[in-house]
Design an enzyme around this catalytic site. Sequence first.
Site, mmCIF file in Angstrom:
data_model
loop_
_atom_site.group_PDB
_atom_site.id
_atom_site.type_symbol
_atom_site.label_atom_id
_atom_site.label_comp_id
_atom_site.label_asym_id
_atom_site.label_seq_id
_atom_site.Cartn_x
_atom_site.Cartn_y
_atom_site.Cartn_z
ATOM 1 N N PRO A 115 0.781 -1.234 0.000
ATOM 2 C CA PRO A 115 0.000 0.000 0.000
ATOM 3 C C PRO A 115 0.815 1.288 0.000
ATOM 4 O O PRO A 115 0.240 2.373 0.061
ATOM 5 C CB PRO A 115 -0.814 -0.109 1.284
ATOM 6 C CG PRO A 115 0.096 -0.845 2.212
ATOM 7 C CD PRO A 115 0.832 -1.850 1.355
ATOM 8 N N LYS A 118 6.366 1.634 2.477
ATOM 9 C CA LYS A 118 7.812 1.574 2.254
ATOM 10 C C LYS A 118 8.234 2.540 1.147
ATOM 11 O O LYS A 118 9.338 3.099 1.188
ATOM 12 C CB LYS A 118 8.245 0.140 1.957
ATOM 13 C CG LYS A 118 7.994 -0.814 3.133
ATOM 14 C CD LYS A 118 8.419 -2.230 2.797
ATOM 15 C CE LYS A 118 8.086 -3.181 3.943
ATOM 16 N NZ LYS A 118 6.622 -3.364 4.092
ATOM 17 N N ARG A 141 -5.010 -1.233 -6.269
ATOM 18 C CA ARG A 141 -4.213 -0.845 -5.103
ATOM 19 C C ARG A 141 -3.422 0.441 -5.350
ATOM 20 O O ARG A 141 -2.820 0.983 -4.416
ATOM 21 C CB ARG A 141 -3.259 -1.981 -4.723
ATOM 22 C CG ARG A 141 -3.959 -3.298 -4.453
ATOM 23 C CD ARG A 141 -2.980 -4.335 -3.931
ATOM 24 N NE ARG A 141 -2.655 -4.095 -2.536
ATOM 25 C CZ ARG A 141 -1.696 -4.752 -1.866
ATOM 26 N NH1 ARG A 141 -0.973 -5.661 -2.494
ATOM 27 N NH2 ARG A 141 -1.457 -4.482 -0.607
ATOM 28 N N ASP A 180 9.686 -6.395 -1.639
ATOM 29 C CA ASP A 180 8.833 -6.720 -0.491
ATOM 30 C C ASP A 180 7.762 -7.664 -1.028
ATOM 31 O O ASP A 180 6.666 -7.251 -1.383
ATOM 32 C CB ASP A 180 8.237 -5.435 0.085
ATOM 33 C CG ASP A 180 7.414 -5.683 1.336
ATOM 34 O OD1 ASP A 180 7.715 -6.645 2.062
ATOM 35 O OD2 ASP A 180 6.466 -4.914 1.577
ATOM 36 N N CYS A 237 6.848 -10.789 5.182
ATOM 37 C CA CYS A 237 6.299 -10.765 6.542
ATOM 38 C C CYS A 237 5.786 -12.157 6.899
ATOM 39 O O CYS A 237 4.718 -12.304 7.506
ATOM 40 C CB CYS A 237 5.204 -9.710 6.676
ATOM 41 S SG CYS A 237 3.839 -9.894 5.510
#
Length: 487
Positions: A115, A118, A141, A180, A237
């Site tokens: 989103p 970062k 998004r 990521d 994550c």
Amino acid sequence: MGEAIAAGLARYQSICPDWPAFRDAISRPQPVTLWAHPERLAPETLQRLLDDAGIASAPSPWDDILLRLAPDASPAHHWGYFAGLFQIQEESARLPVKLLDPRPGERVLDLCAAPGNKTAQMALAMENHGLVVANELQSGRLPAIRQLIRRLGLRNVLTIRGAGESLAANTGPFDRVLVDAPCSGEGTWRKYRIHQRDGGRVIDDVERNRLAQRQRRLLHHAVGLVRPGGRIVYATCTLAPEENEAVVDAVLGDWGEALTVESASQPALPSSPGVTEWQGRHFDPRLAGTCRVWPGDADVGGFYVAVLSRTGPARVGQAPGGESVGSAAWPDHPATRALQQRFAVNPRALQGLTTGPDGGRYLHYRIADQPWPSAPRVDAFGLAAIGLQVRPVKPTTGAALWLAPEMGRNVLELTRAGLDAYRQRRPIAPEHTEPRGGPVSRGFVVLTHQGYGVGVGRIGHGKMIESHYPKAWVTGSPGGRANPDAD
């Protein structure tokens, strides 16, 4: 903790350094964390603003702009959030960009950007100089990233849409790339504890293998987009070695001597080395230099980070294909001149910027010294700053949040009652305003509270000031999926 989640996490007991601490942490909600906008206020000033609203906070021991709040805190309701004074972000999620270490003037890629937390962290670490390319596969998004750009006043971010594993080579080379990667998200399961319900989803081996294959493609392609001497950070994550060490191990094998592994530890943030063996499979021993953040190590979410470098001499000096950072470029445009005339903007605030791309409802300000190839097509570049279909000149909410401290006239300071009326899109009574600095005349005005920009109003023929608080923000979140063109 639900039985399915407990069973899913039990597979990590053999590699977790402190299983009882992990079990205890995963059963508790984690603190809410946020960081102060480094261009707008100091963390200690933000602490005082939060404290005035009854929101207690404490500094992070490892991140100098991060504050920790109670798990049940709701900082998104504080006026400073929509004013762009801070950004809410999970604590361990700050680690990848800290290790990426982007510098002013560089070209940096966020390969899987939404989103956008970062992306924003990168742009501000670079002091809004250089170029941050935010790539996102899902068009739905992108609005969240655009809203974040506006609320935080980011001028050096270019957004594009596409599959990260097939991004054209001519978009590079980049100095640094963040991957990521989309993952199973096991490290985020603590977030759901505050709602007293189980969250997350345990995936099967088939889905995990599918994720790992895409993660490998993303990381492999990212290496090819980085210049010799450049840096790649791979992060997830999740806790699964299949999505973490196994992916990095495979890409190290793909690239051989072209890649080295750098230390991923961060002072004062408790973490554990990456694993080099999992279920009978042995990985490159250098993966011990990667980093695992377990919820039991620190009161945070789970994360994995690997830092890789391309071999070869590092390039130094100016950004590729552009002028040196700090050039005297000025966004010369009739709307800029009208903005300067009405609001007496400090010229230094606009140095190093240009306008474009042309067309559309808004004039965008963006960094002047970074070229972009003709493909892929740009979604947005820089900050939408001035509405081009409105007379007299009207700055956007994003421009007001950014430039208010640099304006010398037509600025009104709001009392708390005036701020409440503004946020509810109700007319603001003159007694709840005070001219700040120079004179105020009929037309669009920039509104502040406690000296910080909060948005735009309009003085008409009557006594009341019309609120132009964005409609999408009244019932939604300024950082959410609101219409990016709603002002």
